[in-house]
Design a protein around this motif. Structure first.
Motif, PDB file in Angstrom:
ATOM      1  N   ILE A  51      90.910  24.221  53.070  1.00 17.64           N
ATOM      2  CA  ILE A  51      90.043  25.400  53.178  1.00 17.64           C
ATOM      3  C   ILE A  51      90.720  26.486  54.010  1.00 17.64           C
ATOM      4  CG2 ILE A  51      87.831  26.269  54.044  1.00 17.64           C
ATOM      5  CD1 ILE A  51      86.659  23.451  53.353  1.00 17.64           C
ATOM      6  N   MET A  55      91.685  30.231  52.832  1.00 21.45           N
ATOM      7  CA  MET A  55      91.284  31.456  53.544  1.00 21.45           C
ATOM      8  C   MET A  55      92.498  32.343  53.818  1.00 21.45           C
ATOM      9  SD  MET A  55      88.538  29.713  56.167  1.00 21.45           S
ATOM     10  CE  MET A  55      88.072  31.208  57.058  1.00 21.45           C
ATOM     11  N   TRP A  79      94.266  27.458  45.919  1.00 24.90           N
ATOM     12  CA  TRP A  79      94.114  26.328  46.831  1.00 24.90           C
ATOM     13  C   TRP A  79      95.499  25.733  47.085  1.00 24.90           C
ATOM     14  CZ3 TRP A  79      89.735  25.507  49.367  1.00 24.90           C
ATOM     15  CH2 TRP A  79      88.565  26.069  48.852  1.00 24.90           C
ATOM     16  N   HIS A 144      83.454  35.734  52.673  1.00 25.18           N
ATOM     17  CA  HIS A 144      84.274  34.575  52.319  1.00 25.18           C
ATOM     18  C   HIS A 144      84.627  33.772  53.571  1.00 25.18           C
ATOM     19  CE1 HIS A 144      88.170  32.723  50.871  1.00 25.18           C
ATOM     20  NE2 HIS A 144      87.422  32.504  49.803  1.00 25.18           N
ATOM     21  N   HIS A 148      83.300  29.873  54.257  1.00 27.18           N
ATOM     22  CA  HIS A 148      84.207  28.748  54.452  1.00 27.18           C
ATOM     23  C   HIS A 148      84.173  28.200  55.879  1.00 27.18           C
ATOM     24  CE1 HIS A 148      85.652  28.404  50.454  1.00 27.18           C
ATOM     25  NE2 HIS A 148      86.062  29.662  50.415  1.00 27.18           N
ATOM     26  N   GLN A 151      81.504  25.702  55.804  1.00 25.51           N
ATOM     27  CA  GLN A 151      81.970  24.461  55.181  1.00 25.51           C
ATOM     28  C   GLN A 151      82.792  23.628  56.168  1.00 25.51           C
ATOM     29  OE1 GLN A 151      84.111  26.055  51.770  1.00 25.51           O
ATOM     30  NE2 GLN A 151      82.664  24.999  50.415  1.00 25.51           N
TER      31      GLN A 151
END
Length: 165
Positions: A51, A55, A79, A144, A148, A151
C-alpha cells in the motif's frame, strides 16, 4: 489564502498534521514494524508495504501530471512489487513516501493560480483519475492518502490482534 496555499496546507495536515478524523498518514505509518509491513493477513489483497509503494507511485504520477505529462498508470506500476521483507527497505519506503510528498508540496506551492481550474489533458477515466482539473487532481490524491492510511491502520490492528491470540 491562495488555492495553492490551501491545497498544500490540506496535504501537509493529512500527512503530518492533526486532521479532524484522527491520526495523520505519517503517524500511522511510523507505528508499523517492518515485520508487520510485509505480512499479509489471510484474505487481504495487499500488505502494508504494498500500500505504501502504491501511495508513492500515485503521488509520482500526480507530480507528472502537474508537470504537464499525459496521464497513465504510474511508471513504477499501480501496485509495485515490494520484494522480500527487510527492515532497511521498509525504512526506505517510509522515507520515499515523505520525500515524494515534499516534492509534490513544492509543485503545488509554485503552481500558477490561474491554472488550477484548467482540465488536465486527458479524457475522463474514473479508474485512472483523469479528465479532471488540477485542483480536483490534488484533492483526489489527498483523498487517496486518507483512504489508504485507513487501510494501513486497520491492517496493523488486525496483525496486532492476530499476534495476541
Amino acid at each position: 489564502m491562495s488555492l495553492s496555499e490551501k491545497l498544500s496546507t490540506q496535504l501537509q495536515n493529512v500527512l503530518a498534521g492533526d486532521p479532524w478524523y484522527g491520526s495523520s498518514v505519517y503517524e500511522i505509518i511510523e507505528k508499523i514494524s517492518f515485520e508487520a509491513a510485509f505480512e499479509k493477513p489471510q484474505g487481504s489483497a495487499h500488505n502494508i508495504a504494498e500500500i505504501v509503494l502504491h501511495m508513492i507511485a500515485w503521488t509520482e504520477e500526480v507530480m507528472d501530471r502537474m508537470n504537464g505529462m499525459s496521464a497513465g498508470i504510474p511508471t513504477s506500476g499501480d501496485w509495485p512489487e515490494v520484494g522480500a521483507p527487510d527492515e532497511q527497505k521498509w525504512q526506505n519506503y517510509v522515507e520515499d513516501l515523505k520525500l515524494v510528498n515534499v516534492n509534490l508540496i513544492g509543485i503545488i506551492q509554485k503552481f500558477p493560480q490561474e491554472q488550477w481550474d484548467e482540465p488536465i489533458k486527458d479524457e475522463r477515466n474514473r479508474e485512472l483519475g483523469t479528465g479532471v482539473n488540477y485542483e480536483e487532481l490534488i484533492s483526489g490524491l489527498i483523498q487517496h492518502h486518507v483512504y489508504h492510511s485507513g487501510q494501513i491502520a486497520l491492517l496493523n490492528r488486525i496483525l496486532t490482534m492476530i499476534t495476541l491470540i
